[in-house]
Design an enzyme around this catalytic site. Structure first.
Site, short mmCIF file in Angstrom:
data_model
loop_
_atom_site.label_atom_id
_atom_site.label_comp_id
_atom_site.label_asym_id
_atom_site.label_seq_id
_atom_site.Cartn_x
_atom_site.Cartn_y
_atom_site.Cartn_z
N HIS A 195 0.82 -1.21 0.00
CA HIS A 195 0.00 0.00 0.00
C HIS A 195 0.85 1.26 0.00
O HIS A 195 0.44 2.29 -0.52
CB HIS A 195 -1.00 -0.03 1.16
CG HIS A 195 -2.10 -1.00 0.91
ND1 HIS A 195 -2.23 -2.18 1.58
CD2 HIS A 195 -3.09 -0.98 -0.01
CE1 HIS A 195 -3.27 -2.84 1.10
NE2 HIS A 195 -3.81 -2.13 0.13
N GLU A 438 -11.19 -10.70 -3.99
CA GLU A 438 -9.76 -10.57 -3.70
C GLU A 438 -9.28 -11.61 -2.70
O GLU A 438 -8.13 -11.57 -2.26
CB GLU A 438 -9.42 -9.16 -3.25
CG GLU A 438 -10.23 -8.64 -2.08
CD GLU A 438 -9.87 -7.20 -1.71
OE1 GLU A 438 -8.84 -6.68 -2.15
OE2 GLU A 438 -10.65 -6.59 -0.95
N ASP A 462 -4.56 -8.37 -3.69
CA ASP A 462 -4.78 -9.27 -2.56
C ASP A 462 -5.03 -10.70 -3.03
O ASP A 462 -4.65 -11.64 -2.34
CB ASP A 462 -5.96 -8.78 -1.70
CG ASP A 462 -5.52 -7.70 -0.76
OD1 ASP A 462 -4.47 -7.88 -0.12
OD2 ASP A 462 -6.19 -6.66 -0.69
N CYS A 509 -9.23 -4.06 -10.72
CA CYS A 509 -8.68 -2.81 -10.18
C CYS A 509 -7.36 -3.02 -9.45
O CYS A 509 -6.84 -2.10 -8.85
CB CYS A 509 -9.69 -2.13 -9.26
SG CYS A 509 -10.10 -3.11 -7.82
C1 PEP Z 1 -6.50 -5.26 -4.58
O1 PEP Z 1 -6.36 -5.94 -3.57
O2 PEP Z 1 -6.17 -5.63 -5.72
C2 PEP Z 1 -7.06 -3.90 -4.47
C3 PEP Z 1 -7.36 -3.19 -5.53
O3 PEP Z 1 -7.24 -3.39 -3.23
P1 PEP Z 1 -6.03 -2.80 -2.33
O4 PEP Z 1 -4.82 -2.69 -3.22
O5 PEP Z 1 -6.48 -1.50 -1.81
O6 PEP Z 1 -5.88 -3.84 -1.28
MG MG Z 2 -7.30 -5.36 -1.75
#
Ligand code: PEP
Ligand code: MG
Length: 584
Positions: A195, A438, A462, A509
Site C-alpha cells: 500500500h 480478492e 490481494d 482494479c
Molecule cells: C487489490 O487488492 O487488488 C485492491 C485493488 O485493493 P487494495 O490494493 O487497496 O488492497
Molecule cells: Mg485489496
C-alpha cells in the site's frame, strides 16, 4: 563526499533529486539531516537551549512529585537533572553535531545509543537504573528539541525537495511526508503492490525498495537521487550525474505531453473491442488526473486513505459527504465506485483496532472490521446514501469472503436509510452494490456472490497475496508474487464467466491492470473494464489499440493450461503479446 550508488529495485518509476533525510531503524520521529557548515553554530545553540528547557521541565516535575508522592520519589528527578547537565554528555552530543555535521536530534540519539550499549553489558542493578534515567532524559530532550525550532520533516518545508531513506514506511507516513515536501523514497522493504507503493504511485513519488540495511542505516550524504526507473539511489551525485538525471527528466515530461495528447483516443482493439479504462483514486489530490488522462470514471476510490489522513480524529459524516460529492462532480458524466473503508492489515489506524493482532493481514480487515464497528462505519454509509442523490454512485465492499457480509451490509443500509428518512435528509438507498473478489474463497464462489450484487471487482493485489500465501510487502518472497501464475488466471477466468452468466459488470482494479505486460492476457481472459492509477491509462490504452481480441483470447486459453507463471510468459512472448510494453 564521493558519489555512491545503492542498488535496489524499481517500485515506482521516475527520478528525483533532493536533500537527504534518513530515518533510523526504530523510531520514525528521529532522523538524520546533513547540515551545511554555516548551520552548525545555530544547531549547537539549539541543543543548549533544549538542555535549559529540559532542566526547567525536570525541576517543575520534581516539585509536583514531591508534593504528591514525597521527597524519596522526587529524588529520581535530581539524578536525572545531574545526568542532563553532565558536561561530558553534552560535549559528546555537540562534538557529534560538529564532526558529523548532523542535526541535534540525530547526534543525541546516536550518542545515547552508544552509551546505553555500554550499560547493557554491566551486571549491576544500580547501573541499569541509571540507563533507564538516561533513556528518560534522552526522551525529554528530544521533546524539547521538537518544540524548539526542530528539524522535524514538517519544518523542513522550505520549498526545497527532500528525499527519504528508511527501513520501511506505512502508507500514512508516506502521505504525511509527501505533504511536507518529500519527493521520493528509498526503502529496505516493500513490494510492487504494497500500500505504501500504491500511495507513492498515486502521489507520483519515485520509490526504490530492496536497499540493503547497511545502506539505509545513515549514509553520510547530503543530497541523493532516487532513480525509480533503474531501481537505484545515488548518494552525493557528481555534477555530470545530476545533469544526466535532468536530461532524463525532460525526456519523461515529453512522454507525459504525448500521453496527454492520447487522452481523447478510444480504448479499442484493432478489431473494435471496446475497453473501459477507469481511475483508481486514493486521495482527492489526484482528481485533476481524471480528465488529463482520459479516465472514464472512478473504478476504485480507496476511502480508507481519507480515514487515515484524518486520524487520530474520525472523518465526520459531512466531511465524507463533501469528498464523495467532489468525486462525483469530477467524474461526471461517468460513474464513481466508492469502496467502503478497507482498514486493517497494514492500513491500520491504531485508533480503530484496540486489540493487537498477531497476523493483521488475516485478521480484522476490510468489511470484517467495518461490520464489527458500526459506530465508525455508520457515518460512512450515511454519507454514501446522501451523496447518492447526485447519481452515478456505486458502492464496493472490500475483503468479502462470505455472502453473509453482503447481507449484513444491506441491513446496515436499511437502518441508515430509516434514520435519514426520520431526519428528513435527502438520500437514495437503491445503491448499486459490488463485491471485491480478492480472497480465493470469494473467487471460487464468484458465481454465488454475483447473485447478491450488481457488480464484481477483481482485486488482484490481494488475490495474489492470499492465493500464493505471499505477503504483498515482503521483500524475501517477492519472487513468488506472480499475478501470471495459472492458479490466478483460473480464478480470474472463473470470475469472468460468473459475471457474464449473472449479467453483472466485472472490473479489474489491482495493479496488474496498469501493467502493459498483462494487458493482452487480461483482455484474452475476457476482461473489458480496467481501473488503474490515472497516469497509467495512456500506456494501457496504446497497448489495447495495438492488440487483436482473437489472438489475445487464444493465448489466454493456452495460458490456463500450463504449470507456471514462467510458461505463461513464454506463451505470451511467443505470440508477440508481451512486447511493446513501456512501464508506467
Ligand atoms: C487489490 O487488492 O487488488 C485492491 C485493488 O485493493 P487494495 O490494493 O487497496 O488492497
Ligand atoms: Mg485489496
Amino acid at each position: 563526499m564521493d558519489e555512491r550508488v545503492l542498488a535496489g529495485r524499481s517500485i515506482v518509476a521516475g527520478s528525483v533529486i533532493g536533500r537527504l533525510v534518513t530515518f533510523g531503524p526504530g523510531s520514525h520521529e528521529v532522523f538524520r539531516v546533513a547540515l551545511e557548515a554555516d548551520q552548525i553554530g545555530a544547531e549547537v545553540e539549539r541543543l543548549r537551549a533544549a538542555v535549559g528547557d529540559t532542566a526547567k521541565e525536570l525541576r517543575r516535575t520534581r516539585r509536583q512529585v514531591a508534593e504528591i508522592a514525597g521527597e524519596r520519589l522526587a529524588a529520581i528527578f535530581d539524578a536525572q537533572e545531574l545526568l542532563l547537565e553532565d558536561p561530558d554528555l553534552q560535549s559528546r552530543v555537540e562534538n557529534r553535531i560538529q564532526d558529523e555535521r548532523v542535526n541535534a536530534e540525530w547526534a543525541l540519539e546516536e550518542t545515547l545509543r552508544a552509551l546505553l550499549e555500554r550499560f547493557a553489558d554491566l551486571p549491576s542493578e544500580h547501573l541499569r537504573q541509571r540507563a533507564d534515567d538516561l533513556r528518560d532524559v534522552g526522551r525529554a530532550l528530544q521533546r524539547a528539541l521538537a518544540g524548539n525550532a526542530s528539524q522535524t520533516v514538517e519544518r523542513l518545508r522550505t520549498g526545497e525537495p527532500i528525499v527519504v531513506l528508511a527501513h520501511d514506511l506505512t502508507p500514512s507516513e508516506a502521505i504525511r511526508l509527501s505533504r511536507a515536501g518529500v519527493v521520493g523514497f528509498g526503502l529496505e522493504v516493500g513490494g510492487q503492490t504494497s500500500h505504501t507503493a500504491i500511495i507513492a504511485r498515486s502521489l507520483d513519488l519515485p520509490l526504490v525498495a530492496g536497499l540493503s540495511p547497511e545502506n539505509v542505516a545513515v549514509p553520510e550524504a547530503a543530497v541523493a537521487i532516487i532513480d525509480g526507473d533503474r531501481g537505484v539511489v545515488v548518494l552525493d551525485p557528481k555534477p555530470a550525474t545530476r545533469r544526466r538525471y535532468e536530461r532524463s527528466r525532460r525526456r519523461s515530461s515529453r512522454h507525459a505531453a504525448r500521453d496527454l495528447a492520447d487522452a481523447g483516443l478510444a480504448a479499442a482493439t484493432r478489431d473494435g473491442t471496446v475497453v473501459r479504462l477507469m481511475a483508481n483514486i486514493d486521495l482527492p489530490d489526484e482528481l485533476p488526473d481524471l480528465g488529463r488522462y482520459g479516465a472514464q470514471g472512478i473504478g476504485l476510490y480507496r476511502s480508507e486513505f481519507h480515514f487515515i489522513e484524518c486520524s487520530p480524529d474520525l472523518p465526520s459524516e459531512e466531511e465524507q459527504l463533501a469528498v464523495i460529492t467532489r468525486l462525483l462532480a469530477a467524474a461526471a458524466p461517468h460513474p464513481v465506485v466508492v469502496r467502503t473503508f478497507d482498514l486493517g492489515g497494514r492500513k491500520l489506524a491504531q485508533e480503530v483496532i484496540a486489540t493487537q493482532e498477531n497476523n493483521p493481514v488475516l485478521g480484522l480487515r476490510g468489511i470484517r472490521l467495518t461490520l464489527q464497528r458500526p459506530d465508525i462505519f455508520r457515518s460512512q454509509v450515511r454519507a454514501i446514501l446522501r451523496a447518492a442523490v447526485h447519481g452515478g454512485l456505486r458502492v464496493l465492499l472490500p475483503m468479502v469472503t462470505v455472502v453473509e457480509e453482503i447481507a449484513r451490509f444491506r441491513e446496515l443500509v436499511a437502518e441508515c436509510a430509516a434514520e435519514l428518512a426520520a431526519e428528513g435528509l435527502p438520500f437514495r438507498a437503491d445503491l448499486e452494490l459490488g463485491s471485491m473478489i480478492e480472497v480465493p474463497a470469494a473467487a471460487l464462489i464468484a458465481d454465488r456472490i454475483a447473485r447478491h450484487v450488481e457488480f464484481l471487482s477483481l482485486g488482484t493485489n490481494d488475490l495474489v497475496q492470499y492465493s500464493m500465501a505471499v505477503d504483498r510487502g515482503n521483500e524475501h518472497v517477492a519472487y513468488l508474487y506472480r499475478p501470471f501464475h495459472p492458479a490466478i488466471l483460473r480464478m480470474v477466468r472463473f470470475a469472468v464467466d460468473a459475471a457474464r452468466a449473472a449479467s453483472v459488470d466485472l472490473l479489474v482494479c489491482g495493479e496488474v491492470a496498469a501493467d502493459p505486460r498483462a494487458t493482452a492476457l487480461l483482455l484474452g481472459l475476457g476482461l473489458r473494464c480496467f481501473s488503474m492509477t490515472p497516469r497509467a491509462i495512456p500506456v494501457i490504452k496504446q497497448r489495447i489499440r495495438s492488440l487483436a481480441t482473437d489472438a489475445a483470447a487464444a493465448a489466454a486459453e493456452a495460458c490456463l493450461e500450463v504449470e507456471s507463471a514462467a510458461e505463461v510468459e513464454e506463451i505470451l512472448a511467443a505470440a508477440g503479446l508481451l512486447e511493446g510494453a513501456r512501464t508506467s
